[in-house]
Design a protein around this motif. Structure first.
Motif, PDB file in Angstrom:
ATOM      1  N   GLU A 140       0.810  -1.223   0.000  1.00  5.57           N
ATOM      2  CA  GLU A 140       0.000   0.000   0.000  1.00  5.57           C
ATOM      3  C   GLU A 140       0.838   1.266   0.000  1.00  5.57           C
ATOM      4  O   GLU A 140       0.434   2.287  -0.564  1.00  5.57           O
ATOM      5  CB  GLU A 140      -0.939  -0.019   1.212  1.00  5.57           C
ATOM      6  CG  GLU A 140      -2.028  -1.083   1.098  1.00  5.57           C
ATOM      7  CD  GLU A 140      -2.697  -1.403   2.422  1.00  5.57           C
ATOM      8  OE1 GLU A 140      -2.391  -0.727   3.429  1.00  5.57           O
ATOM      9  OE2 GLU A 140      -3.527  -2.332   2.448  1.00  5.57           O
ATOM     10  N   GLN A 141       2.019   1.205   0.610  1.00  7.63           N
ATOM     11  CA  GLN A 141       2.842   2.402   0.731  1.00  7.63           C
ATOM     12  C   GLN A 141       3.878   2.535  -0.385  1.00  7.63           C
ATOM     13  O   GLN A 141       4.542   3.579  -0.481  1.00  7.63           O
ATOM     14  CB  GLN A 141       3.543   2.424   2.090  1.00  7.63           C
ATOM     15  CG  GLN A 141       2.574   2.545   3.251  1.00  7.63           C
ATOM     16  CD  GLN A 141       3.263   2.478   4.602  1.00  7.63           C
ATOM     17  OE1 GLN A 141       4.465   2.265   4.708  1.00  7.63           O
ATOM     18  NE2 GLN A 141       2.475   2.657   5.655  1.00  7.63           N
ATOM     19  N   ALA A 142       4.019   1.521  -1.208  1.00  5.51           N
ATOM     20  CA  ALA A 142       5.051   1.541  -2.252  1.00  5.51           C
ATOM     21  C   ALA A 142       4.826   2.696  -3.224  1.00  5.51           C
ATOM     22  O   ALA A 142       3.707   2.924  -3.677  1.00  5.51           O
ATOM     23  CB  ALA A 142       5.057   0.218  -3.007  1.00  5.51           C
ATOM     24  N   ASP A 166       8.937  -2.269  -5.494  1.00  9.49           N
ATOM     25  CA  ASP A 166       8.554  -2.555  -4.110  1.00  9.49           C
ATOM     26  C   ASP A 166       7.144  -3.126  -4.034  1.00  9.49           C
ATOM     27  O   ASP A 166       6.867  -4.033  -3.246  1.00  9.49           O
ATOM     28  CB  ASP A 166       8.639  -1.282  -3.260  1.00  9.49           C
ATOM     29  CG  ASP A 166      10.071  -0.873  -2.982  1.00  9.49           C
ATOM     30  OD1 ASP A 166      10.998  -1.680  -3.239  1.00  9.49           O
ATOM     31  OD2 ASP A 166      10.287   0.257  -2.500  1.00  9.49           O
ATOM     32  N   GLN A 167       6.257  -2.598  -4.850  1.00 10.73           N
ATOM     33  CA  GLN A 167       4.885  -3.099  -4.817  1.00 10.73           C
ATOM     34  C   GLN A 167       4.836  -4.539  -5.311  1.00 10.73           C
ATOM     35  O   GLN A 167       4.133  -5.375  -4.740  1.00 10.73           O
ATOM     36  CB  GLN A 167       3.967  -2.206  -5.653  1.00 10.73           C
ATOM     37  CG  GLN A 167       2.499  -2.488  -5.384  1.00 10.73           C
ATOM     38  CD  GLN A 167       1.577  -1.505  -6.055  1.00 10.73           C
ATOM     39  OE1 GLN A 167       1.642  -1.336  -7.263  1.00 10.73           O
ATOM     40  NE2 GLN A 167       0.708  -0.868  -5.269  1.00 10.73           N
ATOM     41  N   PHE A 168       5.602  -4.844  -6.354  1.00 10.74           N
ATOM     42  CA  PHE A 168       5.606  -6.204  -6.876  1.00 10.74           C
ATOM     43  C   PHE A 168       6.236  -7.187  -5.885  1.00 10.74           C
ATOM     44  O   PHE A 168       5.788  -8.330  -5.765  1.00 10.74           O
ATOM     45  CB  PHE A 168       6.333  -6.272  -8.223  1.00 10.74           C
ATOM     46  CG  PHE A 168       6.242  -7.627  -8.865  1.00 10.74           C
ATOM     47  CD1 PHE A 168       5.080  -8.030  -9.491  1.00 10.74           C
ATOM     48  CD2 PHE A 168       7.309  -8.508  -8.820  1.00 10.74           C
ATOM     49  CE1 PHE A 168       4.970  -9.287 -10.065  1.00 10.74           C
ATOM     50  CE2 PHE A 168       7.214  -9.770  -9.391  1.00 10.74           C
ATOM     51  CZ  PHE A 168       6.046 -10.155 -10.018  1.00 10.74           C
ATOM     52  N   ASP A 194      -5.845  -7.400  -7.625  1.00  8.78           N
ATOM     53  CA  ASP A 194      -6.783  -6.468  -8.266  1.00  8.78           C
ATOM     54  C   ASP A 194      -6.231  -5.052  -8.286  1.00  8.78           C
ATOM     55  O   ASP A 194      -6.297  -4.356  -9.307  1.00  8.78           O
ATOM     56  CB  ASP A 194      -8.133  -6.487  -7.544  1.00  8.78           C
ATOM     57  CG  ASP A 194      -8.894  -7.792  -7.735  1.00  8.78           C
ATOM     58  OD1 ASP A 194      -8.534  -8.562  -8.650  1.00  8.78           O
ATOM     59  OD2 ASP A 194      -9.839  -8.036  -6.963  1.00  8.78           O
ATOM     60  N   ALA A 195      -5.662  -4.619  -7.162  1.00 12.57           N
ATOM     61  CA  ALA A 195      -5.132  -3.259  -7.068  1.00 12.57           C
ATOM     62  C   ALA A 195      -3.911  -3.085  -7.970  1.00 12.57           C
ATOM     63  O   ALA A 195      -3.752  -2.041  -8.619  1.00 12.57           O
ATOM     64  CB  ALA A 195      -4.766  -2.937  -5.619  1.00 12.57           C
ATOM     65  N   PHE A 196      -3.053  -4.093  -8.016  1.00 11.67           N
ATOM     66  CA  PHE A 196      -1.853  -4.017  -8.850  1.00 11.67           C
ATOM     67  C   PHE A 196      -2.238  -3.912 -10.320  1.00 11.67           C
ATOM     68  O   PHE A 196      -1.696  -3.099 -11.066  1.00 11.67           O
ATOM     69  CB  PHE A 196      -0.976  -5.252  -8.615  1.00 11.67           C
ATOM     70  CG  PHE A 196       0.387  -5.165  -9.255  1.00 11.67           C
ATOM     71  CD1 PHE A 196       1.446  -4.584  -8.576  1.00 11.67           C
ATOM     72  CD2 PHE A 196       0.611  -5.687 -10.515  1.00 11.67           C
ATOM     73  CE1 PHE A 196       2.709  -4.511  -9.160  1.00 11.67           C
ATOM     74  CE2 PHE A 196       1.857  -5.624 -11.113  1.00 11.67           C
ATOM     75  CZ  PHE A 196       2.911  -5.027 -10.425  1.00 11.67           C
ATOM     76  N   TYR A 197      -3.191  -4.751 -10.740  1.00 11.59           N
ATOM     77  CA  TYR A 197      -3.623  -4.703 -12.141  1.00 11.59           C
ATOM     78  C   TYR A 197      -4.281  -3.368 -12.472  1.00 11.59           C
ATOM     79  O   TYR A 197      -4.021  -2.788 -13.538  1.00 11.59           O
ATOM     80  CB  TYR A 197      -4.580  -5.859 -12.438  1.00 11.59           C
ATOM     81  CG  TYR A 197      -5.016  -5.878 -13.885  1.00 11.59           C
ATOM     82  CD1 TYR A 197      -4.132  -6.257 -14.889  1.00 11.59           C
ATOM     83  CD2 TYR A 197      -6.308  -5.500 -14.254  1.00 11.59           C
ATOM     84  CE1 TYR A 197      -4.519  -6.263 -16.222  1.00 11.59           C
ATOM     85  CE2 TYR A 197      -6.700  -5.513 -15.581  1.00 11.59           C
ATOM     86  CZ  TYR A 197      -5.802  -5.886 -16.563  1.00 11.59           C
ATOM     87  OH  TYR A 197      -6.181  -5.879 -17.882  1.00 11.59           O
TER      88      TYR A 197
END
Length: 195
Positions: free
Chosen positions: A31-33, A38-40, A59-62
């Motif tokens: 969430e903070q990336a 970092d998010q991956f 879902d959020a990443f896509y």
């Protein structure tokens, strides 16, 4: 940078524990990336964890990265490499997702070849992984025989496994070899594997 690599390594290191505290740490990083790397890294942890956080993160990443083709490839791959029990069903569902295109070799490699390298689920004891991938090769063959033949190489080592796995792999390969109109590219790989 070095600090980022170390942080992401530390995040991934205890993922075998699959504990709520560790999932919470991965969620926090996700969430903070402020960057994809970092998010991956956090997504990779969550997609292999048993909690519900993984689906929300996927879902959020896509939603965030769907306009970036190479990042979407990573999104497909991380799901195909998952160790979770429903991975084969997830990969099968992803073949119908807007992010996947059987006519695009990069998408095929990201999803299907990665699944073929997933030792836990491609080599499932019930043969479901073999049947699924053989079926996808059969569908792909008329579209792109060269890519289909590369995908068929996932079966190259089937004789090294126990008798049950060999029986399932052999049956999947034989059903593919009997497919009408099979290209010479795929037939050659399958015939050699069955040889």
């Amino acid at each position: 940078d070095c600090g980022r690599r170390l942080r992401n390594f530390c995040l991934s290191y205890p993922k075998e524990l699959d504990e709520p505290a560790h999932r919470a740490l991965a969620c926090q990083q996700f969430e903070q990336a402020d960057n994809m790397t970092d998010q991956f890294a956090a997504l990779s942890v969550l997609v292999n964890a048993s909690g519900e956080e993984g689906d929300a993160a996927l879902d959020a990443f896509y939603a965030r990265w769907q306009g970036e083709a190479l990042v979407v490839d990573k999104w497909l791959s991380v799901q195909a490499a998952s160790r979770l029990p429903a991975t084969c069903a997830r990969v099968e569902a992803l073949t119908g997702h807007a992010a996947f295109d059987l006519r695009n070799p990069n998408k095929v490699y990201a999803l299907l070849r990665t699944f073929g390298a997933n030792h836990r689920h491609f080599h499932a004891a019930d043969g479901s992984g073999y049947r699924f991938l053989a079926g996808q090769i059969g569908v792909l063959d008329p579209i792109n025989p060269q890519v289909a033949s590369r995908l068929a190489r996932s079966f190259d080592r089937w004789r090294r496994f126990d008798a049950v796995h060999q029986q399932h792999a052999s049956a999947a390969l034989e059903s593919l070899r009997q497919q009408p109109g099979l290209s010479s590219d795929v037939f050659e790989v399958i015939d050699k594997a069955l040889g």
